[in-house]
Scaffold this active site. Sequence first.
Site, PDB file in Angstrom:
ATOM      1  CG  HIS A 167       2.403  45.498  32.073  1.00  0.00           C
ATOM      2  ND1 HIS A 167       1.920  45.945  30.850  1.00  0.00           N
ATOM      3  CD2 HIS A 167       1.303  45.103  32.771  1.00  0.00           C
ATOM      4  CE1 HIS A 167       0.601  45.838  30.836  1.00  0.00           C
ATOM      5  NE2 HIS A 167       0.200  45.320  31.987  1.00  0.00           N
ATOM      6  CG  ASP A 197       4.048  46.600  28.221  1.00  0.00           C
ATOM      7  OD1 ASP A 197       4.864  45.913  28.864  1.00  0.00           O
ATOM      8  OD2 ASP A 197       2.885  46.826  28.616  1.00  0.00           O
ATOM      9  CB  SER A 276      -2.332  43.712  30.521  1.00  0.00           C
ATOM     10  OG  SER A 276      -2.705  44.961  31.039  1.00  0.00           O
TER      11      SER A 276
END
Length: 324
Positions: A167, A197, A276
């Site tokens: 993402h 992801d 992230s």
Amino acid sequence: MRRPALYSSSPRAAQSADDLPAADAASDIAPAAPAAPAQRWQPGRRSFALLLLASAGLIGGTLFYGQRHGGLSLTQKDIDAAVLRTLQTNTLPSAAAKAAEIIRPSVVRVVGYGPEKATPEAKTEKRGRNLAKGKPPEAPAPPGEVERGVGTGVVIIDKGVILTNLHVVAGAEKIKVTFYDGLEADATIINVQPENDLAVLQAKKIPDDLIAASMRSTDGLQSGDQVVAVGFPFGIGPSVSSGVVSGLKRAFRSPEGKQELSNLIQFDAAANPGNSGGPLVNMDGEVLGIVTAILNPTQARTFIGIGFAVPIENAASAVGTPPF
């Protein structure tokens, strides 16, 4: 000569085969019997080792002088007291500081450029990045390239192969990574694993002394084990936060409900947008997982104590070579 990815066996997995529990039927990971990990010098242990060596040298010199000149004779109690005094009068780095020192050269800042996202989450992240840079929250983006997303990555092969979250780079027209020494380079996506992801990047230019992170199997990982997260929350960093593993085999559904992740490591080390794709490491600076999500039932998109990481077994398989 380039080194392949480094892997370490779990310290708790060193027990005999008869003592190991049966494999969890719900897990898609079947860890093989680990090999004994190779010993390597850890820079975070250097200060502690030097202090002990200095103490040992001083004590040894005193003993030698006493024996040669028939004078001072030290007992074991004297030696213990000298070592204890050295430890008490010198400030040693914390376990988290040593872990961060080991992993930091392998952590990179990842920025995706392209059309600016219009989602509420993207706007919240942009306001956070502006505040982190000392700008007004609603400051317009400069002309030219627009930062579509900012995240973190970790080098797992020293030829410039980097793990991050999908993402962070999805939809980006251009990706740039910034290495520990400040070198900035373009990068391309060479593999993806949407179910976890994850994205694998290849940097087009790398530092001469690039260091790849070592990875540790999560077999034997327990709630309460200490962990450290290193990344670029809101673009600030590299930043370090520490905590413990809060749970294992957790599931998480994205706020939009578009994706559900499973078999996650839950942790309480502070993480925010920008963390992230960064590494979650143990106290030896070895990567246990890739930070991928935070849980917050509000629209604030800030940390309230629950973060999730994809176990390194899943993450490394995105490169094409399961490590354990």
